[in-house]
Motif scaffolding. Structure first.
Motif, mmCIF file in Angstrom:
data_model
loop_
_atom_site.group_PDB
_atom_site.id
_atom_site.type_symbol
_atom_site.label_atom_id
_atom_site.label_comp_id
_atom_site.label_asym_id
_atom_site.label_seq_id
_atom_site.Cartn_x
_atom_site.Cartn_y
_atom_site.Cartn_z
ATOM 1 N N LEU A 1 -6.318 -9.458 -9.299
ATOM 2 C CA LEU A 1 -5.496 -10.253 -8.385
ATOM 3 C C LEU A 1 -6.201 -10.294 -7.045
ATOM 4 C CD1 LEU A 1 -2.424 -11.436 -8.013
ATOM 5 C CD2 LEU A 1 -2.078 -9.297 -6.782
ATOM 6 N N THR A 2 -6.219 -11.465 -6.400
ATOM 7 C CA THR A 2 -6.720 -11.564 -5.037
ATOM 8 C C THR A 2 -5.664 -12.234 -4.167
ATOM 9 O OG1 THR A 2 -8.510 -12.356 -3.606
ATOM 10 C CG2 THR A 2 -7.931 -13.752 -5.483
ATOM 11 N N LEU A 3 -5.538 -11.733 -2.921
ATOM 12 C CA LEU A 3 -4.505 -12.252 -2.023
ATOM 13 C C LEU A 3 -4.875 -11.975 -0.570
ATOM 14 C CD1 LEU A 3 -1.615 -13.408 -1.463
ATOM 15 C CD2 LEU A 3 -0.780 -11.057 -1.646
ATOM 16 N N ASN A 4 -4.736 -12.995 0.262
ATOM 17 C CA ASN A 4 -4.738 -12.802 1.716
ATOM 18 C C ASN A 4 -3.335 -12.358 2.100
ATOM 19 O OD1 ASN A 4 -4.392 -13.279 4.541
ATOM 20 N ND2 ASN A 4 -6.204 -14.588 4.528
ATOM 21 N N THR A 5 -3.191 -11.111 2.545
ATOM 22 C CA THR A 5 -1.864 -10.527 2.770
ATOM 23 C C THR A 5 -1.238 -10.932 4.099
ATOM 24 O OG1 THR A 5 -2.649 -8.513 3.858
ATOM 25 C CG2 THR A 5 -2.603 -8.509 1.441
ATOM 26 N N HIS A 6 -1.984 -11.625 4.965
ATOM 27 C CA HIS A 6 -1.445 -12.073 6.250
ATOM 28 C C HIS A 6 -0.886 -10.896 7.049
ATOM 29 C CE1 HIS A 6 1.094 -15.111 8.689
ATOM 30 N NE2 HIS A 6 -0.198 -15.337 8.948
ATOM 31 N N LYS A 7 -1.548 -9.741 6.893
ATOM 32 C CA LYS A 7 -1.216 -8.504 7.621
ATOM 33 C C LYS A 7 0.205 -8.014 7.335
ATOM 34 C CE LYS A 7 -4.253 -9.954 11.405
ATOM 35 N NZ LYS A 7 -4.257 -11.411 11.197
ATOM 36 N N GLY A 8 0.744 -8.402 6.171
ATOM 37 C CA GLY A 8 2.067 -7.923 5.784
ATOM 38 C C GLY A 8 3.218 -8.775 6.273
ATOM 39 N N LEU B 1 6.024 -7.195 -0.792
ATOM 40 C CA LEU B 1 4.700 -7.529 -1.300
ATOM 41 C C LEU B 1 4.199 -6.446 -2.247
ATOM 42 C CD1 LEU B 1 2.303 -9.483 -1.199
ATOM 43 C CD2 LEU B 1 1.461 -8.208 0.778
ATOM 44 N N ARG B 2 4.444 -5.196 -1.909
ATOM 45 C CA ARG B 2 4.011 -4.102 -2.776
ATOM 46 C C ARG B 2 4.674 -4.210 -4.144
ATOM 47 N NH1 ARG B 2 4.739 2.270 -1.324
ATOM 48 N NH2 ARG B 2 6.938 1.702 -1.477
ATOM 49 N N GLU B 3 5.950 -4.521 -4.192
ATOM 50 C CA GLU B 3 6.632 -4.642 -5.472
ATOM 51 C C GLU B 3 6.085 -5.812 -6.283
ATOM 52 O OE1 GLU B 3 8.725 -2.362 -6.698
ATOM 53 O OE2 GLU B 3 8.076 -1.332 -4.873
ATOM 54 N N ALA B 4 5.764 -6.914 -5.612
ATOM 55 C CA ALA B 4 5.228 -8.071 -6.322
ATOM 56 C C ALA B 4 3.845 -7.761 -6.899
ATOM 57 C CB ALA B 4 5.158 -9.272 -5.383
ATOM 58 N N ILE B 5 3.012 -7.082 -6.131
ATOM 59 C CA ILE B 5 1.677 -6.730 -6.615
ATOM 60 C C ILE B 5 1.779 -5.742 -7.773
ATOM 61 C CG2 ILE B 5 -0.493 -5.596 -5.989
ATOM 62 C CD1 ILE B 5 -0.181 -6.767 -3.195
ATOM 63 N N ARG B 6 2.659 -4.772 -7.659
ATOM 64 C CA ARG B 6 2.870 -3.826 -8.764
ATOM 65 C C ARG B 6 3.248 -4.554 -10.046
ATOM 66 N NH1 ARG B 6 6.804 0.897 -6.349
ATOM 67 N NH2 ARG B 6 5.226 2.328 -5.545
ATOM 68 N N GLY B 7 4.098 -5.580 -9.911
ATOM 69 C CA GLY B 7 4.583 -6.297 -11.075
ATOM 70 C C GLY B 7 3.502 -7.048 -11.825
#
Length: 265
Positions: free
Chosen positions: A25-32, A45-51
């Motif tokens: 997975l790659t993502l620009n996190t926009h600093k959260g 965001l953490r939950e979405a990435i975990r999923g």
């Protein structure tokens, strides 16, 4: 910055008999923060990435430190954002600091379920206030598979700068990556004119959406994606396929949509 266990010799150079499948997975996190910086969404965001159950995660614009935000947001994590996102899922992570300012810094990061045996960050900033970098990691894979090389990239908003940065990436690949080694290059290329594909083909890199669908994926802005800014390039894999993602919940979690793919060795 690198968290990794003790280094061990690489496995057998011959390809393993059984294929190894990896999800990335790659993502620009926009600093959260979500688009327009209206909400701090790092926990969501953490939950979405975990999923996504990804083995490898490439992050851009991840906050290493920001003392101002720490004081303004009561749920700001005590550790750097890349450590918070890695949590107990990705035991290995590397961070490349690109932009440094009074209150902190941000850059690129890689989260991995496999040991990171080497990493270095390369400053590819050209001029002006934009600070850009390439984070190079080498991973030790199981069962005799060859070492995997990764570059997490964030290129400039200016096309002339991107062209020069792409040339620097090509030079680093030729210098640091054996021709037969599996290689992934992913991140925010800001290449809305899609002019870099041909350059990266010079070292055997193919963009997965271009190879599968004829065009790079639309990823920006997240709510109404029009521009093709984010990329995953691969070399020396048996198979490499893009994955389709639903806009929800991603369109609420950054100004970019993520890209995901599966590759096999």
């Amino acid at each position: 910055m690198l968290k990794a266990g003790p280094q061990r010799p690489s496995g057998n150079s011959a390809a393993a008999e059984s294929p190894l499948r990896l999800r990335l997975l790659t993502l620009n996190t926009h600093k959260g923060f979500n688009a327009f910086n209206r909400r701090f969404v790092l926990h969501e965001l953490r939950e979405a990435i975990r999923g996504m159950a990804a083995d490898l995660v490439f992050l851009q614009e991840v906050q290493g430190q920001h003392e101002g935000h720490r004081g303004r947001h009561p749920n700001w994590p005590t550790q750097p954002q890349y450590e918070f996102l890695a949590d107990s899922i990705w035991s290995q992570y590397a961070y490349g600091r690109n932009a440094v300012y009074t209150e902190g810094h941000h850059g690129n990061a890689v989260l991995s379920k496999f040991p990171i045996i080497h990493n270095d960050n390369h400053d590819i900033s050209i001029a002006g206030p934009e600070r850009r970098g390439l984070l190079h990691c080498v991973l030790r894979l199981p069962d005799g598979h060859p070492e995997l090389h990764l570059f997490c990239a964030h290129l400039s908003l200016l096309e002339s700068h991107r062209r020069e940065q792409a040339e620097r990436l090509l030079a680093l690949i030729q210098l640091k990556v054996p021709p037969e080694a599996p290689l992934l290059v992913a991140g925010d290329f800001n290449d809305w004119r899609c002019s870099l594909h041909q350059r990266l083909r010079r070292v055997g890199l193919e963009e997965l959406w271009v190879g599968s669908q004829g065009r790079a994926a639309r990823s920006f802005p997240a709510a109404w994606p029009l521009l093709r800014l984010d990329r995953i390039y691969a070399r020396n894999f048996r198979q490499a396929s893009p994955l389709s993602l639903s806009p929800a919940p991603w369109s609420r979690l950054s100004d970019h949509l993520p890209l995901a793919a599966e590759v096999s060795l």
